[in-house]
Design an enzyme around this catalytic site. Sequence first.
Site, PDB file in Angstrom:
ATOM      1  N   SER A 127       0.825  -1.211   0.000  1.00 15.82           N
ATOM      2  CA  SER A 127       0.000   0.000   0.000  1.00 15.82           C
ATOM      3  C   SER A 127       0.860   1.262   0.000  1.00 15.82           C
ATOM      4  O   SER A 127       2.006   1.263   0.446  1.00 15.82           O
ATOM      5  CB  SER A 127      -0.902   0.017   1.235  1.00 15.82           C
ATOM      6  OG  SER A 127      -1.647  -1.177   1.306  1.00 15.82           O
TER       7      SER A 127
HETATM    8  N1  SAM Z   1      -0.488  -4.957   4.141  1.00 13.78           N
HETATM    9  C1  SAM Z   1       0.194  -5.205   2.897  1.00 13.78           C
HETATM   10  C2  SAM Z   1       1.591  -4.678   2.878  1.00 13.78           C
HETATM   11  O1  SAM Z   1       2.020  -4.037   3.836  1.00 13.78           O
HETATM   12  O2  SAM Z   1       2.270  -4.937   1.882  1.00 13.78           O
HETATM   13  C3  SAM Z   1      -0.551  -4.735   1.683  1.00 13.78           C
HETATM   14  C4  SAM Z   1      -1.709  -5.543   1.419  1.00 13.78           C
HETATM   15  S1  SAM Z   1      -2.335  -5.644  -0.213  1.00 13.78           S
HETATM   16  C5  SAM Z   1      -2.971  -4.040  -0.467  1.00 13.78           C
HETATM   17  C6  SAM Z   1      -3.717  -6.681   0.224  1.00 13.78           C
HETATM   18  C7  SAM Z   1      -3.357  -8.096   0.510  1.00 13.78           C
HETATM   19  O3  SAM Z   1      -4.495  -8.766   1.020  1.00 13.78           O
HETATM   20  C8  SAM Z   1      -2.913  -8.860  -0.727  1.00 13.78           C
HETATM   21  O4  SAM Z   1      -1.651  -9.406  -0.535  1.00 13.78           O
HETATM   22  C9  SAM Z   1      -3.983  -9.941  -0.873  1.00 13.78           C
HETATM   23  O5  SAM Z   1      -3.511 -11.152  -1.403  1.00 13.78           O
HETATM   24  C10 SAM Z   1      -4.446 -10.099   0.558  1.00 13.78           C
HETATM   25  N2  SAM Z   1      -5.764 -10.720   0.729  1.00 13.78           N
HETATM   26  C11 SAM Z   1      -6.873 -10.566  -0.017  1.00 13.78           C
HETATM   27  N3  SAM Z   1      -7.859 -11.309   0.477  1.00 13.78           N
HETATM   28  C12 SAM Z   1      -7.368 -11.973   1.571  1.00 13.78           C
HETATM   29  C13 SAM Z   1      -7.911 -12.889   2.521  1.00 13.78           C
HETATM   30  N4  SAM Z   1      -9.164 -13.328   2.469  1.00 13.78           N
HETATM   31  N5  SAM Z   1      -7.098 -13.330   3.502  1.00 13.78           N
HETATM   32  C14 SAM Z   1      -5.817 -12.930   3.593  1.00 13.78           C
HETATM   33  N6  SAM Z   1      -5.248 -12.065   2.716  1.00 13.78           N
HETATM   34  C15 SAM Z   1      -6.022 -11.578   1.729  1.00 13.78           C
END
Ligand code: SAM
Length: 214
Positions: free
Chosen positions: A61
């Site tokens: 992000s």
């Molecule tokens: N917090 C992260 C960082 O610091 O890099 C950025 C997160 S990215 C915007 C969103 C993440 O949520 C992605 O890696 C995606 O694969 C994950 N995601 C989506 N749905 C999910 C779920 N049901 N459980 C766990 N992770 C999930």
Amino acid sequence: MDYEELRDFMVRTQFIPRGIQDERVLAAMRKVPRHLFVDESIRYRAYEDIAIPIGEGQTISQPYMVAVMTELLELKGKERVLEVGTGSGYQAAILAELSRDVYTIERFEKLAKEAEEKFRALGYDNIHAKAGDGTLGWPENAPFDRIIITAGTPKVPEPLIAQLAEDGIVVAPVGERFSQQLIKVKKSERGLSEEYHTMCVFVPLVGKYGWDRE
Ligand code: SAM
């Protein structure tokens, strides 16, 4: 490149003028090496005001969004925090600087594994990571004092509300597929209260209690 200087510049130009005030949050963002959470080829852009691809169609992000969400969590240092959406692991590292224990869940095995390697290399032994559907929470380790969802969701998943401790806070981007609003939910003995914050755009939360597909 002097990454420490770039981090300080990021804090002074992107966060302070836009209203981030929590000194502990600013200090954590001055400290954690964001460039180590992105691919080597793009490290030179790690402290810019942008989200960056991390593989599997996902992103780390925008740093300002990490700062805003972290400040909304009101961390004092003793909390047990659940993060849904480990991604690169950067947000988890920021949380680990500011709380006692961080539990983080990532849907993609590959990203979860890479993030775990970074936590180990950087010495974050208070981060507990696993791959799986984070919309189910992590019941074995509940209740959590704080929960942060770092993917866009139509609503805060019910299991996460159930796993939130009393006086706990959830911060999440809630709304439509391509446009959400940050929401802060507080749980007290009187029930749940909600506050609405900035508009944002996150990749989707895909799981049983989120969106049903990418
Ligand atoms: N917090 C992260 C960082 O610091 O890099 C950025 C997160 S990215 C915007 C969103 C993440 O949520 C992605 O890696 C995606 O694969 C994950 N995601 C989506 N749905 C999910 C779920 N049901 N459980 C766990 N992770 C999930």
